[in-house]
Design a protein around this motif. Structure first.
Motif, PDB file in Angstrom:
ATOM      1  N   LEU A 142       1.029  -1.219  -0.123  1.00  0.00           N
ATOM      2  CA  LEU A 142      -0.100  -0.041   0.084  1.00  0.00           C
ATOM      3  C   LEU A 142       0.810   1.146  -0.159  1.00  0.00           C
ATOM      4  CD1 LEU A 142      -2.920   1.179   0.226  1.00  0.00           C
ATOM      5  CD2 LEU A 142      -2.758   1.028   2.618  1.00  0.00           C
ATOM      6  N   HIS A 143       1.988   1.099   0.678  1.00  0.00           N
ATOM      7  CA  HIS A 143       2.913   2.331   0.943  1.00  0.00           C
ATOM      8  C   HIS A 143       3.503   2.501  -0.440  1.00  0.00           C
ATOM      9  CE1 HIS A 143       5.509   5.449   2.518  1.00  0.00           C
ATOM     10  NE2 HIS A 143       6.373   4.683   2.138  1.00  0.00           N
ATOM     11  N   TYR A 144       3.994   1.581  -0.969  1.00  0.00           N
ATOM     12  CA  TYR A 144       4.806   1.767  -2.279  1.00  0.00           C
ATOM     13  C   TYR A 144       4.110   1.722  -3.673  1.00  0.00           C
ATOM     14  CZ  TYR A 144       9.366   1.685   0.333  1.00  0.00           C
ATOM     15  OH  TYR A 144      10.427   1.730   1.301  1.00  0.00           O
ATOM     16  N   THR A 145       3.044   1.190  -3.574  1.00  0.00           N
ATOM     17  CA  THR A 145       2.180   0.873  -5.135  1.00  0.00           C
ATOM     18  C   THR A 145       0.710   1.275  -4.834  1.00  0.00           C
ATOM     19  OG1 THR A 145       1.605  -1.376  -4.734  1.00  0.00           O
ATOM     20  CG2 THR A 145       3.722  -0.964  -5.463  1.00  0.00           C
ATOM     21  N   LEU A 146       0.155   1.745  -3.711  1.00  0.00           N
ATOM     22  CA  LEU A 146      -1.019   1.999  -3.558  1.00  0.00           C
ATOM     23  C   LEU A 146      -2.056   0.608  -3.953  1.00  0.00           C
ATOM     24  CD1 LEU A 146      -1.545   5.630  -5.023  1.00  0.00           C
ATOM     25  CD2 LEU A 146      -1.139   4.867  -2.702  1.00  0.00           C
ATOM     26  N   LEU A 147      -1.453  -0.414  -3.743  1.00  0.00           N
ATOM     27  CA  LEU A 147      -1.923  -1.793  -4.183  1.00  0.00           C
ATOM     28  C   LEU A 147      -2.265  -1.876  -5.815  1.00  0.00           C
ATOM     29  CD1 LEU A 147      -4.367  -2.479  -1.129  1.00  0.00           C
ATOM     30  CD2 LEU A 147      -1.853  -2.940  -1.677  1.00  0.00           C
ATOM     31  N   LEU A 148      -1.563  -0.776  -6.471  1.00  0.00           N
ATOM     32  CA  LEU A 148      -1.927  -1.023  -7.982  1.00  0.00           C
ATOM     33  C   LEU A 148      -0.638  -1.451  -8.939  1.00  0.00           C
ATOM     34  CD1 LEU A 148      -3.693   2.794  -8.080  1.00  0.00           C
ATOM     35  CD2 LEU A 148      -4.734   0.428  -8.035  1.00  0.00           C
ATOM     36  N   LYS A 149       0.257  -1.916  -8.237  1.00  0.00           N
ATOM     37  CA  LYS A 149       1.382  -2.633  -8.799  1.00  0.00           C
ATOM     38  C   LYS A 149       2.072  -1.556  -9.614  1.00  0.00           C
ATOM     39  CE  LYS A 149      -0.800  -7.248  -9.034  1.00  0.00           C
ATOM     40  NZ  LYS A 149      -1.024  -8.233  -9.814  1.00  0.00           N
ATOM     41  N   ASP A 150       2.493  -1.789 -10.849  1.00  0.00           N
ATOM     42  CA  ASP A 150       3.256  -0.808 -11.561  1.00  0.00           C
ATOM     43  C   ASP A 150       2.595   0.520 -11.814  1.00  0.00           C
ATOM     44  OD1 ASP A 150       5.223  -2.734 -11.816  1.00  0.00           O
ATOM     45  OD2 ASP A 150       4.857  -3.562 -13.650  1.00  0.00           O
ATOM     46  N   ILE A 151       1.328   0.283 -12.120  1.00  0.00           N
ATOM     47  CA  ILE A 151       0.619   1.651 -12.045  1.00  0.00           C
ATOM     48  C   ILE A 151       0.675   2.708 -11.045  1.00  0.00           C
ATOM     49  CG2 ILE A 151      -1.757   2.724 -12.407  1.00  0.00           C
ATOM     50  CD1 ILE A 151      -2.699   0.301 -14.348  1.00  0.00           C
ATOM     51  N   GLY A 152       0.693   2.060  -9.819  1.00  0.00           N
ATOM     52  CA  GLY A 152       0.793   2.724  -8.453  1.00  0.00           C
ATOM     53  C   GLY A 152       2.219   3.312  -8.368  1.00  0.00           C
ATOM     54  N   VAL A 153       3.154   2.610  -8.722  1.00  0.00           N
ATOM     55  CA  VAL A 153       4.585   3.047  -8.965  1.00  0.00           C
ATOM     56  C   VAL A 153       4.619   4.482  -9.533  1.00  0.00           C
ATOM     57  CG1 VAL A 153       6.946   2.745  -9.240  1.00  0.00           C
ATOM     58  CG2 VAL A 153       5.532   0.842  -8.149  1.00  0.00           C
ATOM     59  N   LEU A 154       4.083   4.137 -10.928  1.00  0.00           N
ATOM     60  CA  LEU A 154       4.023   5.504 -11.686  1.00  0.00           C
ATOM     61  C   LEU A 154       3.145   6.400 -11.244  1.00  0.00           C
ATOM     62  CD1 LEU A 154       4.618   6.513 -14.557  1.00  0.00           C
ATOM     63  CD2 LEU A 154       2.654   5.474 -15.300  1.00  0.00           C
ATOM     64  N   VAL A 155       1.891   6.425 -10.838  1.00  0.00           N
ATOM     65  CA  VAL A 155       1.112   7.338  -9.988  1.00  0.00           C
ATOM     66  C   VAL A 155       1.943   8.030  -8.966  1.00  0.00           C
ATOM     67  CG1 VAL A 155      -0.716   7.867  -8.474  1.00  0.00           C
ATOM     68  CG2 VAL A 155      -1.059   6.254 -10.615  1.00  0.00           C
ATOM     69  N   LEU A 156       2.695   7.206  -7.832  1.00  0.00           N
ATOM     70  CA  LEU A 156       3.496   8.052  -6.951  1.00  0.00           C
ATOM     71  C   LEU A 156       4.598   8.722  -7.348  1.00  0.00           C
ATOM     72  CD1 LEU A 156       3.222   5.211  -4.143  1.00  0.00           C
ATOM     73  CD2 LEU A 156       2.143   7.268  -4.246  1.00  0.00           C
TER      74      LEU A 156
END
Length: 294
Positions: A142-156
């Motif tokens: 949740l901290h590193y990807t917002l539970l969205l995997k690679d999309i979450g990394v990109l968003v953050l």
């Protein structure tokens, strides 16, 4: 207020609104992760066996044990954090010589007893089910990807870029027309005043007093999520910055079976690190991590 200043003010406000929820989530989960080891020990004590007077195994022996436990897997890396964290290896399936296809593994993490090499537990890093064994992994994701995997990394990563730029916009908005005269008031909170004025003063004053800290948080977020595409390139514009894994040439295809085995890799790594310790005057406490970058 000039049209230009009005534009930057609106941009500053909307940037804050867009970033608010993700930053609140990462702040809360980051505060929990600051106590990751302590919480993990309390929740999953079985991952931290103790043997009085025993000596921990090195990377190569642990990998040999892991290979015996799961012969149908290849070892990617081994974590040797001892008392600071659980000891485990990361795995990936081998190719079955009979079928020509990869073996099926329903786990990619193997926890080992750091003193005996015995298998303790199996898990999957991508598992997001909230169970006792997996709760800290979910917080981490949740901290590193917002539970969205690679999309979450990109968003953050994008939020980190926006936050960095917005830090400079916010700094600009504190500047008076006649600088530096009149800027002193921006660093202070007016008492007494209306709730709206006090809220604005707190926002502006705290933003100035902690501006450098906030900028470091913002830019480190870019590093954590867009280190190669943005962070490294921008940093190199201003500083001499080298990252070993980006300076080395990439292979045409990943190595299936490296010529250097794990025991020799560990020995060479320890020897090279000892040379650096002598040259630069630091002490080596213990090896903590060994990885095969295919």
């Amino acid at each position: 207020m000039t049209p230009a200043r009005r534009f930057w003010l609106r941009l500053h406000r909307w940037a804050g609104i867009v970033m608010a929820l993700p930053l609140i989530l990462t702040a809360l989960t980051g505060s929990i992760l600051a106590f990751y080891v302590e919480l993990e020990r309390a929740i999953n004590p079985q991952r931290f066996p103790a043997h009085a007077g025993a000596k921990r195994l090195g990377a190569a022996p642990l990998i040999e044990h892991a290979q015996r436990h799961v012969p149908q897997a290849k070892i990617k890396n081994v974590y040797l954090l001892g008392n600071a964290d659980a000891t485990y290896v990361m795995l990936e399936p081998r190719v079955d010589p009979v079928t020509g296809k990869k073996f099926h593994l329903d786990f990619d993490q193997l926890f080992l007893d750091p003193y005996t090499g015995a298998e303790l537990e199996r898990s999957r890093m991508s598992d997001l089910s909230i169970t006792t064994n997996n709760v800290m992994n979910v917080v981490y994701k949740l901290h590193y990807t917002l539970l969205l995997k690679d999309i979450g990394v990109l968003v953050l990563g994008i939020i980190g870029v926006v936050w960095t730029i917005d830090s400079f916009i916010g700094f600009y908005l504190t500047l008076p027309r006649k600088f530096p005269k009149g800027w002193r008031i921006a660093w202070l909170i007016k008492w007494p005043a209306s709730a709206t004025r006090i809220n604005f003063d707190i926002h502006r004053a705290f933003g100035l007093w902690f501006w450098i800290v906030l900028l470091m948080f913002a830019w480190s977020s870019v590093y954590m999520n867009l280190w190669d595409s943005v962070y490294t390139k921008v940093t190199r514009v201003f500083f001499e910055y080298h990252v070993p894994w980006t300076d080395l040439p990439l292979l045409q295809k990943p190595i299936a079976e490296p010529k250097l085995d794990w025991p020799n890799a560990a020995k060479i790594g320890e020897r090279l690190l000892a040379e650096q310790a002598r040259q630069h005057g630091f002490n080596i406490l213990q090896p903590v991590y060994l990885r095969l970058h295919r």
